[in-house]
Design a protein around this motif. Structure first.
Motif, PDB file in Angstrom:
ATOM      1  N   VAL A  84    -111.629  -3.333  13.206  1.00 58.86           N
ATOM      2  CA  VAL A  84    -110.366  -3.950  12.777  1.00 58.86           C
ATOM      3  C   VAL A  84    -109.251  -2.960  13.062  1.00 58.86           C
ATOM      4  O   VAL A  84    -109.351  -1.784  12.717  1.00 58.86           O
ATOM      5  N   LEU A  85    -108.193  -3.429  13.705  1.00 62.71           N
ATOM      6  CA  LEU A  85    -107.120  -2.513  14.124  1.00 62.71           C
ATOM      7  C   LEU A  85    -105.780  -2.975  13.546  1.00 62.71           C
ATOM      8  O   LEU A  85    -105.563  -2.872  12.352  1.00 62.71           O
ATOM      9  N   GLY A  86    -104.911  -3.510  14.366  1.00 69.45           N
ATOM     10  CA  GLY A  86    -103.563  -3.892  13.921  1.00 69.45           C
ATOM     11  C   GLY A  86    -102.561  -2.836  14.355  1.00 69.45           C
ATOM     12  O   GLY A  86    -102.935  -1.733  14.754  1.00 69.45           O
ATOM     13  N   ASP A  87    -101.279  -3.189  14.281  1.00 71.40           N
ATOM     14  CA  ASP A  87    -100.224  -2.240  14.676  1.00 71.40           C
ATOM     15  C   ASP A  87    -100.178  -1.079  13.690  1.00 71.40           C
ATOM     16  O   ASP A  87     -99.545  -1.166  12.640  1.00 71.40           O
ATOM     17  N   GLY A  88    -100.851   0.004  14.041  1.00 70.14           N
ATOM     18  CA  GLY A  88    -100.884   1.159  13.143  1.00 70.14           C
ATOM     19  C   GLY A  88     -99.714   2.087  13.347  1.00 70.14           C
ATOM     20  O   GLY A  88     -99.469   2.990  12.543  1.00 70.14           O
ATOM     21  N   ARG A  89     -99.018   1.896  14.443  1.00 73.88           N
ATOM     22  CA  ARG A  89     -97.843   2.747  14.681  1.00 73.88           C
ATOM     23  C   ARG A  89     -96.773   1.997  15.482  1.00 73.88           C
ATOM     24  O   ARG A  89     -96.045   2.580  16.270  1.00 73.88           O
ATOM     25  N   ALA A  90     -96.752   0.692  15.291  1.00 79.30           N
ATOM     26  CA  ALA A  90     -95.756  -0.096  16.017  1.00 79.30           C
ATOM     27  C   ALA A  90     -95.222  -1.190  15.111  1.00 79.30           C
ATOM     28  O   ALA A  90     -95.928  -1.659  14.214  1.00 79.30           O
ATOM     29  N   SER A 117    -102.370   1.443   9.510  1.00 74.88           N
ATOM     30  CA  SER A 117    -102.443   2.791  10.110  1.00 74.88           C
ATOM     31  C   SER A 117    -103.781   3.492   9.908  1.00 74.88           C
ATOM     32  O   SER A 117    -104.059   4.483  10.580  1.00 74.88           O
ATOM     33  N   ARG A 118    -104.580   3.017   8.978  1.00 77.41           N
ATOM     34  CA  ARG A 118    -105.840   3.702   8.633  1.00 77.41           C
ATOM     35  C   ARG A 118    -105.536   5.186   8.401  1.00 77.41           C
ATOM     36  O   ARG A 118    -104.641   5.511   7.652  1.00 77.41           O
ATOM     37  N   ARG A 119    -106.221   6.088   9.115  1.00 75.69           N
ATOM     38  CA  ARG A 119    -105.943   7.503   8.835  1.00 75.69           C
ATOM     39  C   ARG A 119    -104.854   8.091   9.732  1.00 75.69           C
ATOM     40  O   ARG A 119    -104.565   9.268   9.686  1.00 75.69           O
ATOM     41  N   GLY A 120    -104.257   7.258  10.590  1.00 79.10           N
ATOM     42  CA  GLY A 120    -103.266   7.751  11.540  1.00 79.10           C
ATOM     43  C   GLY A 120    -101.928   8.039  10.885  1.00 79.10           C
ATOM     44  O   GLY A 120    -101.667   7.603   9.766  1.00 79.10           O
ATOM     45  N   ASP A 121    -101.084   8.770  11.592  1.00 82.41           N
ATOM     46  CA  ASP A 121     -99.780   9.149  11.035  1.00 82.41           C
ATOM     47  C   ASP A 121     -98.661   8.192  11.451  1.00 82.41           C
ATOM     48  O   ASP A 121     -97.507   8.387  11.093  1.00 82.41           O
ATOM     49  N   GLY A 122     -99.007   7.172  12.246  1.00 79.95           N
ATOM     50  CA  GLY A 122     -97.996   6.200  12.664  1.00 79.95           C
ATOM     51  C   GLY A 122     -97.046   6.716  13.732  1.00 79.95           C
ATOM     52  O   GLY A 122     -96.104   6.039  14.125  1.00 79.95           O
ATOM     53  N   LYS A 123     -97.297   7.927  14.197  1.00 80.97           N
ATOM     54  CA  LYS A 123     -96.342   8.548  15.133  1.00 80.97           C
ATOM     55  C   LYS A 123     -96.876   8.583  16.565  1.00 80.97           C
ATOM     56  O   LYS A 123     -98.072   8.402  16.806  1.00 80.97           O
ATOM     57  N   ALA A 124     -95.971   8.844  17.480  1.00 82.48           N
ATOM     58  CA  ALA A 124     -96.334   9.063  18.876  1.00 82.48           C
ATOM     59  C   ALA A 124     -95.639  10.339  19.321  1.00 82.48           C
ATOM     60  O   ALA A 124     -94.548  10.661  18.823  1.00 82.48           O
ATOM     61  N   TYR A 160     -98.409  15.782  14.387  1.00 86.97           N
ATOM     62  CA  TYR A 160     -99.451  16.812  14.470  1.00 86.97           C
ATOM     63  C   TYR A 160    -100.638  16.318  15.273  1.00 86.97           C
ATOM     64  O   TYR A 160    -101.257  15.314  14.936  1.00 86.97           O
ATOM     65  N   ARG A 161    -100.928  16.979  16.383  1.00 87.26           N
ATOM     66  CA  ARG A 161    -102.109  16.683  17.212  1.00 87.26           C
ATOM     67  C   ARG A 161    -102.746  18.040  17.516  1.00 87.26           C
ATOM     68  O   ARG A 161    -102.383  18.668  18.496  1.00 87.26           O
ATOM     69  N   GLU A 162    -103.591  18.522  16.670  1.00 92.27           N
ATOM     70  CA  GLU A 162    -104.090  19.898  16.721  1.00 92.27           C
ATOM     71  C   GLU A 162    -102.956  20.884  16.449  1.00 92.27           C
ATOM     72  O   GLU A 162    -103.067  21.776  15.647  1.00 92.27           O
ATOM     73  N   ASP A 248    -108.399  -5.071  22.538  1.00 92.92           N
ATOM     74  CA  ASP A 248    -107.070  -5.057  21.901  1.00 92.92           C
ATOM     75  C   ASP A 248    -105.994  -4.647  22.890  1.00 92.92           C
ATOM     76  O   ASP A 248    -104.803  -4.783  22.619  1.00 92.92           O
ATOM     77  N   ASN A 249    -106.403  -4.149  24.039  1.00 91.24           N
ATOM     78  CA  ASN A 249    -105.421  -3.751  25.054  1.00 91.24           C
ATOM     79  C   ASN A 249    -105.364  -4.752  26.202  1.00 91.24           C
ATOM     80  O   ASN A 249    -104.983  -4.411  27.317  1.00 91.24           O
ATOM     81  N   MET A 250    -105.777  -5.985  25.928  1.00 91.22           N
ATOM     82  CA  MET A 250    -105.712  -7.035  26.945  1.00 91.22           C
ATOM     83  C   MET A 250    -104.842  -8.162  26.397  1.00 91.22           C
ATOM     84  O   MET A 250    -105.191  -8.792  25.384  1.00 91.22           O
ATOM     85  N   ILE A 257    -100.863  -3.602  29.451  1.00 92.42           N
ATOM     86  CA  ILE A 257    -100.353  -2.968  28.225  1.00 92.42           C
ATOM     87  C   ILE A 257    -101.180  -1.738  27.904  1.00 92.42           C
ATOM     88  O   ILE A 257    -102.337  -1.654  28.287  1.00 92.42           O
ATOM     89  N   ASP A 258    -100.555  -0.821  27.211  1.00 95.37           N
ATOM     90  CA  ASP A 258    -101.171   0.395  26.688  1.00 95.37           C
ATOM     91  C   ASP A 258    -101.412   1.440  27.761  1.00 95.37           C
ATOM     92  O   ASP A 258    -102.493   1.535  28.340  1.00 95.37           O
ATOM     93  N   TYR A 259    -100.369   2.209  27.973  1.00 95.38           N
ATOM     94  CA  TYR A 259    -100.425   3.258  28.992  1.00 95.38           C
ATOM     95  C   TYR A 259    -100.787   4.592  28.342  1.00 95.38           C
ATOM     96  O   TYR A 259     -99.946   5.457  28.190  1.00 95.38           O
TER      97      TYR A 259
END
Ligand code: AMP
Ligand code: MG
Length: 480
Positions: A84-90, A117-124, A160-162, A248-250, A257-259
């Motif tokens: 299960v996904l969804g817009d976690g940062r969009a 967002s689950r455990r993500g930070d919502g950022k890019a 934060y990515r490492e 989810d990327n189709m 979509i999704d580069y």
């Protein structure tokens, strides 16, 4: 501040399919890229507002008039695993209507945490949003359906990515963000009425010509499959490797979509894969047609209750369509490859001519794009291997076959790009722009990519592939 002409319809669908969500506030937003020509093309009204306001709108700090911001629900098979996904940062700000009455989604990506967002930070990160901008625009100018990039706004809030990176928000434009994964979500987690509503909505928005079809879901399956076939054939024509063809990327609209981990192949090798996490080459160049039908089969499964209330009958009907994929794909793929060598009415013997060329370029590790550029413009010396006897023989045979009909070169010029977004140039443009505030490599690259089918020796450097060591060790990353 009426920058967009919104007319929002997705938010009238059953509420299971989205969450009302406001973008997070960003600190110190700076406009890094703004796509003036796209704004003009879509009649996005930037004249009445100052740059500061525009920047605040495009990073999500200020909501534009009539926006009904939502995060969309979807699920998907990621590398074959269902999640299960969804817009976690969009966040979808709304649907803008152009003067030509075209409806497009205006979405902010990297806009902050949402209920998905689950455990993500919502950022890019800024670098990954510049990457998406470059690739999506490159694909667009290659005449391949794609989401587009209106802007990139950076913020001082780190992602934060490492280690900490500058964050950014991309404003993405799409015919819609309805994914195969949106249907999977509706099928698995929503009521039958919601699935039906999503079907009706999708057909009305994208395929109104089938509204009155007896089994509209079946017609939709066929149209979505056809669009994906065209898309993958086009990707392969220009050596594009999407890299993360999860369901989810189709998009059902047939846009790319999704580069994230995508890249263009340099050296011709059908098993090329750049994505660091694609250990087994699931999404390698040559595997894209097989993955597309795998994904479309997941789409068909989601549609079954709408095809027939008897599951066995529904499966039989869906299978009839899915079973035609292989031959349709093969035909379109071969037609495309023949176009690349200027043949529009192939004969039986031409298969051998084409097969010989691909085996030669694979054996000699020739650059895919420059192989065809070399055939169109023999006066530019791009490929050392063309001096070898085997190639000379092939070219003699090919010339004998195509003759000097001007249509040959015309067909080739329409199908063979001179300029692609070369991996090393993309990396350099991103680094210079994101770290050194130097937009020159980016601007030069984009100028060439905007006219990819036109030979322009001012940009001859952009035709050069990276060195072999770079190409062999190059890796791309997802969701950064
Ligand atoms: P992607 O790899 O971009 O296709 O994303 C797959 C899923 O992960 C989607 O549901 C995204 O919204 C989610 N996602 C990716 N990155 C983040 C992030 N930094 N924060 C929250 N969700 C994310
Ligand atoms: Mg995605």
């Amino acid at each position: 501040m009426k920058i967009f002409s919104f007319n929002n319809t997705y938010s009238s669908l059953p509420t299971e399919l989205f969450h009302n969500t406001i973008p997070e506030q960003k600190e110190n937003p700076q406009m890094v890229l703004f796509n003036n020509s796209l704004a003009a093309e879509l009649n996005i009204n930037t004249e009445s507002i100052n740059k500061n306001m525009l920047t605040n709108i495009l990073c999500g700090n200020t909501l534009p008039e009539q926006s009904t911001p939502i995060a969309q629900a979807y699920s998907g098979h990621q590398f074959g695993q269902y999640t299960v996904l969804g817009d976690g940062r969009a966040i979808l700000l709304g649907e803008h209507i152009t003067q030509k009455n075209k409806r497009v989604d205006i979405q902010l990506k990297g806009s902050g945490i949402t209920p998905y967002s689950r455990r993500g930070d919502g950022k890019a990160t800024l670098s990954s949003m510049i990457r998406e901008y470059i690739y999506s625009e490159a694909i667009h100018f290659l005449n391949i359906p794609t989401t587009r990039s209106l802007s990139v706004v950076s913020a001082s809030t780190p992602a934060y990515r490492e280690q900490p990176h500058k964050s950014a928000v991309l404003c993405r434009i799409a015919d819609s963000h309805i994914r195969v994964g949106t249907f999977q979500y509706a099928r698995n987690f929503c009521t039958h009425e919601t699935l039906q509503a999503l079907l009706n909505y999708t057909i009305k928005r994208h395929f109104p010509e089938i509204i009155n079809h007896e089994i509209a879901a079946l017609s939709l399956l066929k149209l979505v499959m056809d669009k994906q076939i065209d898309l993958i054939v086009n990707w392969m024509r220009v050596g594009f490797i999407h890299g993360v063809m999860n369901t989810d990327n189709m998009l059902v609209s047939g846009e790319t979509i999704d580069y994230g981990p995508c890249a263009f192949m340099n050296t011709y090798n059908p098993s090329t894969v750049f994505s660091s996490i694609d250990e087994y080459g699931r999404y390698a160049y040559e595997n894209q047609p097989g993955i597309a039908i795998w994904n479309i089969t997941r789409f068909a499964e989601s549609l079954l209750p709408l095809i027939n209330s008897n599951n066995n009958i529904a499966i039989e009907k869906a299978k009839e369509i899915l079973n035609s994929y292989e031959s349709i794909f093969k035909n379109k793929f071969l037609t495309m490859m023949f176009h690349k060598i200027g043949i529009t009415s192939p004969e039986k013997e031409d298969n051998q001519l084409l097969g010989k060329l691909t085996s030669l370029i694979e054996k000699h590790k020739a650059d895919f794009t420059n192989t065809f550029v070399q055939l169109m413009y023999p006066e530019i010396e791009l490929n050392e291997c063309f001096k070898q006897q085997e190639f000379k023989v092939w070219i003699t045979n090919w010339k004998k076959r195509v003759g000097d009909n001007p249509c040959v070169l015309k067909t080739m010029k329409l199908n063979n790009p001179v300029f692609i977004a070369r991996t090393h140039l993309v990396e350099n443009a991103i680094t210079e722009l994101s770290q050194n505030n130097n937009n020159e490599p980016f601007n030069t690259l984009m100028s060439a990519l905007e006219k990819p089918y036109t030979l322009n020796m001012n940009y001859h450097n952009i035709m050069n592939p990276p060195n072999e060591a770079f190409d062999n060790s190059y890796k791309t990353y997802c969701g950064t």
